[in-house]
Design a protein around this motif. Structure first.
Motif, short mmCIF file in Angstrom:
data_model
loop_
_atom_site.label_atom_id
_atom_site.label_comp_id
_atom_site.label_asym_id
_atom_site.label_seq_id
_atom_site.Cartn_x
_atom_site.Cartn_y
_atom_site.Cartn_z
N ASN A 1 -24.14 0.52 49.69
CA ASN A 1 -25.32 1.27 50.09
C ASN A 1 -26.03 0.61 51.26
OD1 ASN A 1 -26.69 3.68 49.53
ND2 ASN A 1 -28.37 2.56 48.59
N PRO A 2 -25.99 1.17 52.49
CA PRO A 2 -25.22 2.35 52.86
C PRO A 2 -23.73 2.07 52.77
CG PRO A 2 -26.11 1.32 54.82
CD PRO A 2 -26.71 0.60 53.66
N THR A 3 -22.96 3.13 52.51
CA THR A 3 -21.56 2.96 52.18
C THR A 3 -20.69 2.91 53.44
OG1 THR A 3 -21.88 4.10 50.08
CG2 THR A 3 -19.63 3.90 50.89
N ASN A 4 -19.83 1.94 53.48
CA ASN A 4 -18.81 1.82 54.52
C ASN A 4 -17.54 2.47 53.98
OD1 ASN A 4 -16.97 0.88 56.44
ND2 ASN A 4 -17.00 -1.23 55.72
N PRO A 5 -16.97 3.51 54.63
CA PRO A 5 -17.16 3.94 56.02
C PRO A 5 -17.95 5.23 56.18
CG PRO A 5 -15.11 4.83 55.24
CD PRO A 5 -15.74 4.12 54.05
N THR A 6 -18.48 5.82 55.10
CA THR A 6 -19.05 7.16 55.21
C THR A 6 -20.43 7.17 55.84
OG1 THR A 6 -20.03 7.05 53.00
CG2 THR A 6 -17.76 7.90 53.18
N SER A 7 -21.12 6.03 55.85
CA SER A 7 -22.49 5.89 56.36
C SER A 7 -23.50 6.62 55.49
CB SER A 7 -22.59 6.37 57.81
OG SER A 7 -23.61 5.70 58.51
N VAL B 1 -10.64 14.00 62.95
CA VAL B 1 -9.97 14.59 64.10
C VAL B 1 -8.60 15.09 63.66
CG1 VAL B 1 -11.19 13.16 65.79
CG2 VAL B 1 -9.06 12.33 64.80
N PRO B 2 -7.95 15.97 64.45
CA PRO B 2 -6.67 16.53 64.02
C PRO B 2 -5.58 15.48 63.78
CG PRO B 2 -7.61 17.84 65.78
CD PRO B 2 -8.48 16.62 65.66
N ASP B 3 -5.46 14.50 64.66
CA ASP B 3 -4.44 13.46 64.50
C ASP B 3 -5.08 12.11 64.79
OD1 ASP B 3 -2.24 11.71 64.59
OD2 ASP B 3 -0.90 13.26 65.38
N ALA B 4 -5.63 11.51 63.75
CA ALA B 4 -6.41 10.28 63.92
C ALA B 4 -5.57 9.13 64.42
CB ALA B 4 -7.08 9.90 62.60
N GLU B 5 -4.37 8.98 63.91
CA GLU B 5 -3.55 7.83 64.30
C GLU B 5 -3.10 7.95 65.75
OE1 GLU B 5 -1.69 4.13 63.95
OE2 GLU B 5 -3.35 5.14 62.93
N LEU B 6 -2.76 9.13 66.18
CA LEU B 6 -2.38 9.31 67.58
C LEU B 6 -3.56 9.04 68.50
CD1 LEU B 6 -0.31 10.15 69.70
CD2 LEU B 6 -1.01 12.54 69.34
N ARG C 1 -9.18 2.60 61.96
CA ARG C 1 -8.45 3.62 61.21
C ARG C 1 -9.15 3.88 59.89
NH1 ARG C 1 -2.86 0.72 59.23
NH2 ARG C 1 -2.70 2.63 58.00
N GLY C 2 -9.07 5.11 59.41
CA GLY C 2 -9.77 5.45 58.19
C GLY C 2 -8.89 5.62 56.97
N ASP C 3 -7.56 5.69 57.19
CA ASP C 3 -6.69 6.02 56.06
C ASP C 3 -6.46 4.86 55.11
OD1 ASP C 3 -5.22 4.62 57.98
OD2 ASP C 3 -3.35 5.63 57.49
N THR C 4 -6.99 3.68 55.39
CA THR C 4 -6.87 2.57 54.45
C THR C 4 -8.00 2.56 53.42
OG1 THR C 4 -8.09 1.04 55.87
CG2 THR C 4 -5.69 1.15 56.18
N PHE C 5 -8.98 3.45 53.59
CA PHE C 5 -10.06 3.57 52.61
C PHE C 5 -9.63 4.56 51.52
CE2 PHE C 5 -12.40 2.41 56.48
CZ PHE C 5 -13.18 1.36 56.01
N PRO C 6 -9.60 4.13 50.26
CA PRO C 6 -9.24 5.07 49.19
C PRO C 6 -10.14 6.30 49.21
CG PRO C 6 -9.26 2.82 48.35
CD PRO C 6 -9.83 2.76 49.74
N GLY C 7 -9.52 7.46 49.06
CA GLY C 7 -10.27 8.70 49.06
C GLY C 7 -10.29 9.41 50.39
N LEU C 8 -9.81 8.74 51.45
CA LEU C 8 -9.73 9.38 52.76
C LEU C 8 -8.27 9.60 53.12
CD1 LEU C 8 -12.42 7.53 54.90
CD2 LEU C 8 -12.66 9.65 53.60
N GLU C 9 -7.89 10.84 53.27
CA GLU C 9 -6.53 11.10 53.71
C GLU C 9 -6.44 10.87 55.21
OE1 GLU C 9 -8.60 15.16 53.78
OE2 GLU C 9 -8.66 13.31 52.61
N THR C 10 -5.28 11.13 55.78
CA THR C 10 -5.12 10.96 57.21
C THR C 10 -6.06 11.93 57.93
OG1 THR C 10 -3.33 12.57 57.21
CG2 THR C 10 -2.72 10.24 57.02
N GLY C 11 -6.46 11.54 59.11
CA GLY C 11 -7.35 12.37 59.91
C GLY C 11 -8.72 11.78 60.12
N TYR C 12 -8.95 10.56 59.57
CA TYR C 12 -10.27 9.94 59.68
C TYR C 12 -10.23 8.66 60.51
CZ TYR C 12 -11.97 13.05 56.01
OH TYR C 12 -12.35 14.15 55.29
N LEU C 13 -11.32 8.46 61.25
CA LEU C 13 -11.57 7.22 61.98
C LEU C 13 -13.01 6.80 61.71
CD1 LEU C 13 -10.07 8.24 65.45
CD2 LEU C 13 -8.99 6.70 63.79
N ARG C 14 -13.26 5.51 61.82
CA ARG C 14 -14.63 5.02 61.77
C ARG C 14 -14.96 4.36 63.10
NH1 ARG C 14 -15.59 -0.25 58.64
NH2 ARG C 14 -15.21 -1.00 60.75
#
Length: 349
Positions: free
Chosen positions: A150-156, A296-301, A315-328
């Protein structure tokens, strides 16, 4: 809101991934949430003034002074303060609490879960779905340890303090990771100044004060719980410079400076969000921390293309609960955001 105590495929490497891996020297750094590349001049000078004493072991007086400064800063007693060589050290101590089932609320910082799992503590992942608001009803009732940021990383996301208080149960300890609380103007929703026998509040000093290389932090809580965390710890766990830094940034003038920094971060965040949205980037709100969660459509690219242009994002996909497509991305001043926006325009989404 699923939870799972097994996760046979959970990946240690993914839980151990942090933004510093994404940021190479010389890059424009949006991957790490440290504010600035070095501590302010006054703090560097204060630390430099202790260099001549490094031939001596840290003394009890230095530790006491640092604990007193932290205690005064939060309106706590000295025996409610345990100093840490960075908050990550404190998370590594959590298994000493002897939990039978720990619930870790995700998406969030992954070190607490990793430390618990590596020690053989059963872990229930509580996966919040967007907009990632805390609902205590999804936490297993038999969890005797609950960890939340709180505040939560990575959702803010900044959870209401009442929602966190509502997690308390007989026989349960609630751990609140407030590593970024001093980046919130007024430190809203913080529990750092409140006295509960079953709540531990972890604070980091490495972000606001650019002390990531020195490793400084502390945990606030009931003395008997802190004693359990501290049991078996080696002698001289913190060095002279760490103790000096903790004392220095806990003084009233430094706390006031941190609040000015928090106000500047909030203004930069407000200005940054519409600029990213104009590019077609989804930005999660409400956001209260010094970072933003993007989709975003293709976060890793995109991450790789930005890296080729010398810009680091997390990269965001290493956070449990976030599928591919996220960046912080860290909140940065306008001139750095100019470069990020130009680069995204150039490479496209």
């Amino acid at each position: 809101m699923p939870d799972d105590t097994d996760f046979p495929d959970f990946d240690h490497a993914r839980l151990r991934h942090h933004g510093d891996v994404d940021a190479r020297p010389g890059m424009v750094d949006f991957a790490v949430n440290v504010q600035g590349s070095a501590p302010p001049r006054w703090l560097r000078e204060r630390l430099a003034g202790r260099l001549g004493e490094l031939g001596r072991y840290p003394g009890d007086a230095d530790e006491r002074a640092a604990r007193e400064a932290v205690a005064a800063r939060h309106g706590r007693s000295v025996d409610e303060v345990l100093l840490l060589a960075g908050v990550a050290e404190g998370f590594a101590m959590l298994p000493r609490l002897g939990s039978r089932l720990a619930a870790v609320i995700h998406p969030s910082f992954t070190e607490p879960e990793l430390a618990l799992r590596e020690a053989g503590v059963p872990v229930a992942r509580v996966l919040l779905e967007a907009p990632y608001r805390l609902d205590g009803a999804v936490v297993p009732e038999d969890a005797d340890l609950v960890v939340i940021g709180n505040p939560t990383n990575p959702t803010s996301v900044l959870h209401p303090a009442d929602s966190i208080r509502a997690l308390r149960r007989p026989g349960r300890i609630v751990v609140v990771d407030e590593a970024f609380a001093d980046a919130v103007p007024g430190e809203l929703e913080s529990l750092a100044g409140e006295h509960y026998p079953d709540v531990l509040v972890f604070r980091s000093l490495t972000k606001t004060w650019a002390l990531a290389g020195l490793r400084c932090g502390y945990v606030l809580g009931a003395p008997e719980v802190l004693a359990r965390l501290n049991h078996g710890r080696p002698h001289w766990p913190l060095g002279t410079l760490q103790l000096e830094a903790i004392a220095a940034v806990s003084e009233p003038a430094a706390v006031a400076e941190a609040q000015r920094k928090a106000e500047a971060i909030a203004a930069d965040r407000t200005a940054m969000i519409p600029r990213l949205r104009e590019l077609g980037v989804e930005v999660h709100e409400p956001a209260a921390g010094p970072f933003l969660l993007l989709r975003v459509p293709d976060a890793e690219l995109l991450r790789k293309r930005l890296a080729d242009k010398g810009i680091a994002v997390r990269r965001g996909d290493t956070f449990p609960g976030l599928e591919t497509g996220y960046l912080r991305v860290a909140v940065r001043p306008a001139e750095a955001v100019d470069r990020l926006v130009a680069a995204i325009r150039d490479v496209g989404l």
